[in-house]
Design a protein around this motif. Structure first.
Motif, PDB file in Angstrom:
ATOM      1  N   THR A 177     -12.351   4.081  -7.586  1.00 49.03           N
ATOM      2  CA  THR A 177     -12.471   3.458  -8.795  1.00 49.03           C
ATOM      3  C   THR A 177     -11.164   2.649  -9.096  1.00 49.03           C
ATOM      4  OG1 THR A 177     -12.350   5.306 -10.012  1.00 49.03           O
ATOM      5  CG2 THR A 177     -14.655   4.592  -9.687  1.00 49.03           C
ATOM      6  N   ARG A 178      -9.734   3.103  -9.290  1.00 46.85           N
ATOM      7  CA  ARG A 178      -8.542   3.040  -9.326  1.00 46.85           C
ATOM      8  C   ARG A 178      -8.268   1.452  -8.825  1.00 46.85           C
ATOM      9  NH1 ARG A 178      -4.375   7.443  -9.235  1.00 46.85           N
ATOM     10  NH2 ARG A 178      -5.338   7.849  -7.289  1.00 46.85           N
ATOM     11  N   PHE A 179      -9.018   1.530  -7.212  1.00 47.36           N
ATOM     12  CA  PHE A 179      -8.732   0.388  -6.634  1.00 47.36           C
ATOM     13  C   PHE A 179      -9.560  -0.986  -5.972  1.00 47.36           C
ATOM     14  CE2 PHE A 179      -5.070   1.033  -3.805  1.00 47.36           C
ATOM     15  CZ  PHE A 179      -4.132   0.284  -3.539  1.00 47.36           C
ATOM     16  N   LEU A 180     -10.879  -0.686  -7.693  1.00 46.92           N
ATOM     17  CA  LEU A 180     -11.656  -1.814  -7.701  1.00 46.92           C
ATOM     18  C   LEU A 180     -11.155  -3.390  -7.437  1.00 46.92           C
ATOM     19  CD1 LEU A 180     -14.634  -0.295  -8.889  1.00 46.92           C
ATOM     20  CD2 LEU A 180     -15.190  -0.856  -7.127  1.00 46.92           C
ATOM     21  N   ALA A 190     -11.156  -3.738  -4.411  1.00 48.34           N
ATOM     22  CA  ALA A 190     -10.957  -4.042  -2.615  1.00 48.34           C
ATOM     23  C   ALA A 190     -12.270  -2.957  -2.222  1.00 48.34           C
ATOM     24  CB  ALA A 190      -9.898  -3.412  -2.570  1.00 48.34           C
ATOM     25  N   THR A 191     -12.309  -1.854  -3.499  1.00 46.02           N
ATOM     26  CA  THR A 191     -13.196  -0.783  -2.809  1.00 46.02           C
ATOM     27  C   THR A 191     -14.642  -0.832  -2.975  1.00 46.02           C
ATOM     28  OG1 THR A 191     -12.317   0.840  -4.315  1.00 46.02           O
ATOM     29  CG2 THR A 191     -10.835   0.955  -2.729  1.00 46.02           C
ATOM     30  N   LYS A 192     -15.237  -2.209  -3.644  1.00 44.63           N
ATOM     31  CA  LYS A 192     -16.040  -2.066  -3.687  1.00 44.63           C
ATOM     32  C   LYS A 192     -17.613  -1.579  -2.659  1.00 44.63           C
ATOM     33  CE  LYS A 192     -19.538  -5.082  -6.024  1.00 44.63           C
ATOM     34  NZ  LYS A 192     -19.894  -6.978  -6.298  1.00 44.63           N
ATOM     35  N   ALA A 193     -16.647  -1.899  -0.989  1.00 41.27           N
ATOM     36  CA  ALA A 193     -17.736  -1.937   0.225  1.00 41.27           C
ATOM     37  C   ALA A 193     -16.735  -1.242   1.531  1.00 41.27           C
ATOM     38  CB  ALA A 193     -18.038  -3.076   0.091  1.00 41.27           C
ATOM     39  N   ILE A 194     -15.785  -1.092   0.703  1.00 40.07           N
ATOM     40  CA  ILE A 194     -15.128  -0.457   1.549  1.00 40.07           C
ATOM     41  C   ILE A 194     -14.525   0.880   0.946  1.00 40.07           C
ATOM     42  CG2 ILE A 194     -12.455  -0.726   3.099  1.00 40.07           C
ATOM     43  CD1 ILE A 194     -13.009  -3.497   2.985  1.00 40.07           C
ATOM     44  N   GLY A 236      -4.042   5.974  -3.656  1.00 45.91           N
ATOM     45  CA  GLY A 236      -5.258   5.964  -4.652  1.00 45.91           C
ATOM     46  C   GLY A 236      -5.349   4.901  -5.651  1.00 45.91           C
ATOM     47  N   SER A 237      -3.965   4.945  -5.803  1.00 46.94           N
ATOM     48  CA  SER A 237      -3.085   4.181  -6.834  1.00 46.94           C
ATOM     49  C   SER A 237      -2.845   2.272  -6.355  1.00 46.94           C
ATOM     50  CB  SER A 237      -1.912   4.535  -7.417  1.00 46.94           C
ATOM     51  OG  SER A 237      -0.855   4.613  -7.228  1.00 46.94           O
ATOM     52  N   LYS A 238      -2.632   1.470  -6.923  1.00 49.09           N
ATOM     53  CA  LYS A 238      -1.782   0.437  -6.172  1.00 49.09           C
ATOM     54  C   LYS A 238      -0.745   0.415  -6.160  1.00 49.09           C
ATOM     55  CE  LYS A 238      -5.340  -2.121  -9.053  1.00 49.09           C
ATOM     56  NZ  LYS A 238      -5.489  -3.193 -10.383  1.00 49.09           N
ATOM     57  N   VAL A 239      -0.420   1.077  -6.581  1.00 48.56           N
ATOM     58  CA  VAL A 239       1.525   1.136  -6.747  1.00 48.56           C
ATOM     59  C   VAL A 239       1.935   2.045  -5.269  1.00 48.56           C
ATOM     60  CG1 VAL A 239       2.163   2.645  -8.612  1.00 48.56           C
ATOM     61  CG2 VAL A 239       3.750   1.412  -8.492  1.00 48.56           C
ATOM     62  N   GLY A 240       0.891   2.942  -5.089  1.00 47.84           N
ATOM     63  CA  GLY A 240       1.329   3.896  -4.218  1.00 47.84           C
ATOM     64  C   GLY A 240       1.139   3.587  -3.098  1.00 47.84           C
TER      65      GLY A 240
END
Ligand code: G1P
Length: 288
Positions: A17-20, A22-26, A258-262
């Motif tokens: 969820t922290r990467f939506l 982008a991670t909706k379908a992947i 799992g985080s954008k910055v990381g």
């Protein structure tokens, strides 16, 4: 006798969820760092440590990971016909011996502890490793190899830890440290996501574990912990006292992908070392 570690469980059912979006379908584990998806880094780290029986605990929309570790006949045929041998070899590089990767579905998102419990029949009484692929750790040797080497001396259970800022303890499992011997720290207690004021230390668990199969018995109690989820940390804490339990303050740089910055930091760091990208990255970052 210390039984060798041959099995590993990768919990990969998380929603990302922290990467939506982008991670909706992947799956988040398929996000690339430079040119490889996160799950591939994690599997390579396990193989380097001599661990070759692999279990992915998956969930809805995660099937693409099965394809990643399988033949891609159409792609392979076209690359072969065009004489693209280098690309063909890369495409085939993740083909492991048949039967060495298994998949099980975690049918409900009930937490990390529940995901590991879903792999209980695979574990079947053996000691095993766990790695969270969104914790990407760059280091030589890899963290799992460092842990397996330490485990071969002390046995029991082990987690990888790093020192974090006190205000960050509520994002991690945190240990109560005992005696230290080099990079190994005896564990006296474990607590999931403690507030900075109550955290027993700032030595935080990152996503690499070696566990004895007895942890499954504690997980089967399905006790609800921090965040309303079944926590691996709570089940591990119950092993303290009855089995050796150590933290390994590993050598390596950890990125929370799992985080954008990381994830961005991991990409920049890898790109700054890769021969095909490093000069461009240097040029770009000079002006920052
Ligand atoms: C999980 C574990 C936590 C650990 C962390 C490392 O938490 O529950 O103990 O410190 O991974 O990344 P999550 O990040 O899934 O909330």
């Amino acid at each position: 006798m210390i039984e060798p570690i041959k099995k590993i469980v990768f919990p990969v059912a998380g929603l990302g969820t922290r990467f939506l979006p982008a991670t909706k379908a992947i799956p988040k584990e398929m996000l690339p760092v430079l040119d490889k998806p996160l799950i591939q880094y994690a599997v390579e780290e396990a193989l380097e440590a001599g661990i070759d029986q692999i279990m992915l605990v998956t969930g809805r929309n995660k099937q693409v990971m099965e394809d990643h570790f399988d033949h891609a006949f159409e792609l392979e045929k076209i690359l072969d016909e065009k004489g693209k041998s280098e690309a063909l070899a890369i495409s085939k590089s993740m083909l492991l011996p048949e039967g060495s990767i298994q998949y099980v579905r975690q049918m409900q998102p009930k937490g990390l502890g529940h995901a590991i419990w879903c792999a209980r029949h695979f574990v079947n009484g053996s000691p095993f490793a766990v790695a969270l692929p969104d914790d990407l750790i760059l280091g030589k040797p890899g963290t799992l190899k460092q842990m397996v080497e330490a485990y071969e001396k002390v046995g029991g259970n082990m987690v990888a830890t790093m020192d974090v800022a006190r205000e960050k303890t509520s994002s991690y499992g945190v240990i109560t440290p005992g005696k230290r011997s080099g990079k190994l720290i005896e564990i006296k207690g474990l607590v999931e996501k403690p507030a900075p004021e109550t955290a027993p230390s700032t030595e935080a668990v990152v996503g690499r574990y070696i566990l004895q199969s007895e942890v499954m018995e504690h997980l089967s109690a399905k006790q609800i912990g921090a965040g309303g989820e079944i926590q691996l940390t709570d089940a591990m804490a119950k092993l303290i006292g009855s089995q050796p339990f150590h933290a390994l303050n590993f050598d390596g740089e950890r990125f929370d992908c799992g985080s954008k910055v990381g994830w961005l930091m991991a990409n920049i760091s890898m790109a700054a070392q890769d021969p095909s990208t490093k000069s461009r990255i240097k040029e770009l970052t000079q002006n920052w």
